[in-house]
Design a protein around this motif. Structure first.
Motif, PDB file in Angstrom:
ATOM      1  N   ASP A  62      12.144   4.452 -18.253  1.00 42.43           N
ATOM      2  CA  ASP A  62      12.097   3.752 -16.969  1.00 42.43           C
ATOM      3  C   ASP A  62      13.461   3.803 -16.293  1.00 42.43           C
ATOM      4  OD1 ASP A  62      11.198   2.263 -14.871  1.00 42.43           O
ATOM      5  OD2 ASP A  62      11.018   0.379 -15.967  1.00 42.43           O
TER       6      ASP A  62
ATOM      7  N   ARG B  92      15.303   2.173 -21.165  1.00 44.47           N
ATOM      8  CA  ARG B  92      15.897   2.099 -19.826  1.00 44.47           C
ATOM      9  C   ARG B  92      17.334   2.611 -19.874  1.00 44.47           C
ATOM     10  NH1 ARG B  92      13.194  -3.681 -18.142  1.00 44.47           N
ATOM     11  NH2 ARG B  92      11.435  -2.818 -16.981  1.00 44.47           N
TER      12      ARG B  92
ATOM     13  N   THR C 113      10.330   7.547 -14.763  1.00 48.25           N
ATOM     14  CA  THR C 113      10.321   7.051 -13.388  1.00 48.25           C
ATOM     15  C   THR C 113      11.624   7.405 -12.683  1.00 48.25           C
ATOM     16  OG1 THR C 113      11.211   4.874 -14.000  1.00 48.25           O
ATOM     17  CG2 THR C 113       8.817   5.128 -14.023  1.00 48.25           C
TER      18      THR C 113
END
Length: 248
Positions: free
Chosen positions: A74, A103, A133
């Protein structure tokens, strides 16, 4: 050596584990592609990624229902577990345990994550859904004030990262990448990422029209769709009731 022709539709297996496009994403891109193909990289580029990222939660849920493991890198910090609570008959705790989230805040961290995935999947029998993402987000942060030598090193890291994602797809895993194409300087990276994406969607907005371009696909020809967007009407403020004497 004798050769013979075969029907092209045999290459598209009906019993594959392709993940269908969720309805929320169909509302955005139409029915331009049937699903996320197993063993390929799907690249979705758009100047508005918010709704796309939200709909990918439904794709992760579908992958879970199909017995796939979900790996989410992410980069843009958009994962929201509360979105899953709107779907009925879901064991939320079990679902969230099946989604492994990372992340990274720097490019080298992202490369390290991809390398870990390559090691884990080297002899894995189960199939993964791998979602990244806004893949170029960290690049622009790292390259903002970089000198030419550092910039070349960063670009080399990007190539290394793309090679890792390609290896994951060739092992039969489903890879979905999103990328913000509205940023300054995104054109170069867009071309780089498009070289590895067997399925490539480019989405742009102008006034009240959304344009969806299917740039690449393993068995569909390039195509373009235009979707008219509804005008958002501004709500009028309600006038507060006031007695007649209030005007004098």
């Amino acid at each position: 050596m004798n050769m013979s022709f075969v029907r092209a539709d045999i290459l598209k297996r009906d019993d594959s584990d392709d993940i269908p496009i969720p309805k929320t994403l169909v509302d955005i891109i139409g029915e331009i592609i049937p699903g996320f193909e197993q063993g390929f990289i799907t690249l979705i580029q758009s100047d508005q990624l918010k709704d796309i990222h939200r709909s990918l939660h439904e794709t992760m849920l579908e992958a879970y229902n199909r017995g796939m493991q979900v790996k989410l890198v992410d980069m843009s910090n958009v994962f929201n577990p509360h979105i899953f609570s709107q779907y009925p008959n879901i064991n939320l705790n079990k679902l969230l345990k099946n989604i492994q989230l990372a992340r990274p805040f720097q490019m080298f961290q992202f490369i390290s994550i991809i390398n870990q995935l390559l090691m884990k999947t080297e002899s894995a029998t189960s199939k993964y859904l791998i979602v990244v993402t806004d893949i170029s987000a960290q690049f622009f942060q790292a390259a903002e004030n970089a000198d030419p030598k550092t910039l070349f090193k960063i670009l080399d890291d990007v190539r290394h990262m793309m090679g890792g994602l390609q290896k994951l797809s060739t092992r039969g895993h489903t890879v979905i990448i999103t990328n913000d194409n509205s940023k300054k300087g995104a054109t170069v990276l867009n071309k780089m990422f498009s070289t590895i994406a067997k399925i490539h969607l480019n989405i742009s907005h102008r006034k009240q029209v959304r344009e969806i371009n299917l740039v690449n696909h393993p068995y569909l020809p390039p195509s373009k769709r235009l979707i008219l967007l509804q005008l958002k009407r501004k709500r009028r403020k309600k006038l507060e009731s006031m007695p007649l004497t209030g005007f004098f």
